[in-house]
Design a protein around this motif. Structure first.
Motif, PDB file in Angstrom:
ATOM      1  N   GLU A  40       0.810  -1.220   0.000  1.00 17.28           N
ATOM      2  CA  GLU A  40       0.000   0.000   0.000  1.00 17.28           C
ATOM      3  C   GLU A  40       0.847   1.276   0.000  1.00 17.28           C
ATOM      4  OE1 GLU A  40      -0.809  -2.539   2.380  1.00 17.28           O
ATOM      5  OE2 GLU A  40      -2.174  -3.307   0.856  1.00 17.28           O
ATOM      6  N   GLN A  41       2.172   1.142  -0.115  1.00 12.72           N
ATOM      7  CA  GLN A  41       3.097   2.281  -0.105  1.00 12.72           C
ATOM      8  C   GLN A  41       3.289   2.884   1.285  1.00 12.72           C
ATOM      9  OE1 GLN A  41       4.829   3.255  -2.968  1.00 12.72           O
ATOM     10  NE2 GLN A  41       3.898   1.433  -3.816  1.00 12.72           N
ATOM     11  N   ARG A  42       3.085   2.072   2.313  1.00 16.99           N
ATOM     12  CA  ARG A  42       3.337   2.525   3.678  1.00 16.99           C
ATOM     13  C   ARG A  42       4.721   2.062   4.095  1.00 16.99           C
ATOM     14  NH1 ARG A  42      -2.131   1.595   3.783  1.00 16.99           N
ATOM     15  NH2 ARG A  42      -3.352   3.251   4.742  1.00 16.99           N
ATOM     16  N   PRO A  43       5.491   2.925   4.761  1.00 10.21           N
ATOM     17  CA  PRO A  43       6.813   2.507   5.233  1.00 10.21           C
ATOM     18  C   PRO A  43       6.706   1.417   6.294  1.00 10.21           C
ATOM     19  CG  PRO A  43       6.545   4.895   5.361  1.00 10.21           C
ATOM     20  CD  PRO A  43       5.205   4.320   5.057  1.00 10.21           C
ATOM     21  N   ARG A  44       7.387   0.303   6.056  1.00  9.10           N
ATOM     22  CA  ARG A  44       7.439  -0.786   7.033  1.00  9.10           C
ATOM     23  C   ARG A  44       8.704  -0.694   7.874  1.00  9.10           C
ATOM     24  NH1 ARG A  44       5.264  -5.976   6.064  1.00  9.10           N
ATOM     25  NH2 ARG A  44       6.159  -6.324   8.106  1.00  9.10           N
ATOM     26  N   LEU A 131       0.697   7.124   3.909  1.00 12.65           N
ATOM     27  CA  LEU A 131       1.395   6.668   2.705  1.00 12.65           C
ATOM     28  C   LEU A 131       2.684   7.450   2.526  1.00 12.65           C
ATOM     29  CD1 LEU A 131      -1.653   6.438   0.271  1.00 12.65           C
ATOM     30  CD2 LEU A 131      -0.677   4.638   1.702  1.00 12.65           C
ATOM     31  N   LEU A 132       3.676   6.803   1.959  1.00 12.94           N
ATOM     32  CA  LEU A 132       4.972   7.445   1.752  1.00 12.94           C
ATOM     33  C   LEU A 132       4.834   8.636   0.818  1.00 12.94           C
ATOM     34  CD1 LEU A 132       8.009   7.231   2.397  1.00 12.94           C
ATOM     35  CD2 LEU A 132       8.245   5.945   0.264  1.00 12.94           C
ATOM     36  N   ALA A 133       5.253   9.803   1.290  1.00 10.00           N
ATOM     37  CA  ALA A 133       5.195  11.023   0.492  1.00 10.00           C
ATOM     38  C   ALA A 133       6.582  11.485   0.063  1.00 10.00           C
ATOM     39  CB  ALA A 133       4.508  12.129   1.291  1.00 10.00           C
ATOM     40  N   GLY A 134       7.609  10.949   0.687  1.00 11.10           N
ATOM     41  CA  GLY A 134       8.983  11.327   0.373  1.00 11.10           C
ATOM     42  C   GLY A 134       9.889  10.911   1.510  1.00 11.10           C
ATOM     43  N   ALA A 135      11.107  11.438   1.479  1.00  7.41           N
ATOM     44  CA  ALA A 135      12.087  11.100   2.503  1.00  7.41           C
ATOM     45  C   ALA A 135      12.984  12.296   2.762  1.00  7.41           C
ATOM     46  CB  ALA A 135      12.921   9.910   2.056  1.00  7.41           C
TER      47      ALA A 135
END
Length: 152
Positions: A40-44, A131-135
């Motif tokens: 789902e594009q979530r950081p694990r 959800l991952l938006a960037g880093a």
């Protein structure tokens, strides 16, 4: 300044990706670590580069460093190829730390504190849905801090 203002897009990996792929992603992206995402594009996980290296070094060598002296130079240069078929998930073990994550609205102070406390040169930035938006890399953090000046 908020996390969304300095976040960048970085390549990610999944638990099912090979260690070799993870190393290549990190090396080619010149990243200080890796963000492992789910479907789902979530950081694990957010793995600092030293942890990625730990995944790449076969456990036998970590358990008994004397073994490393028994390996000739030609083979020592390609030690990580022994793990070619193993995935990131295979190498993690049972205890996986919580990912180093910040909301898009986190301030520089919040981000710096998180990076320092977690000893992580990489923070995953998530949107309101998680959800991952960037880093934010440590290099990016230093640049942002250097550009800010207190009011005179």
């Amino acid at each position: 300044m908020q996390a969304r203002d300095i976040a960048i897009q970085v390549p990610t990996v999944r638990l099912t990706d090979s260690i070799a792929h993870a190393i290549q992603v990190m090396a080619l992206g010149r990243l200080p670590g890796l963000i492992v995402i789910d479907a789902e594009q979530r950081p694990r996980l957010v793995l600092p580069g030293t942890q990625v290296l730990r995944l790449a070094v076969p456990a036998a060598y970590q358990d008994d460093p004397a073994l490393t002296r028994a390996v000739d130079e030609a083979h020592a240069d390609v030690f990580w190829h022994e793990l070619r078929d193993r995935t990131v998930g295979d190498c993690l073990g049972t205890h996986t730390p919580r990912p180093v994550v910040a909301k898009e609205t986190a301030t520089l102070l919040e981000l710096a504190t998180l990076m320092a406390r977690q000893r992580s040169p990489l923070v995953a930035v998530v949107d309101g849905a998680g959800l991952l938006a960037g880093a934010i890399t440590l290099d990016r953090m230093w640049s942002a801090l250097a550009l800010t000046r207190p009011d005179d």
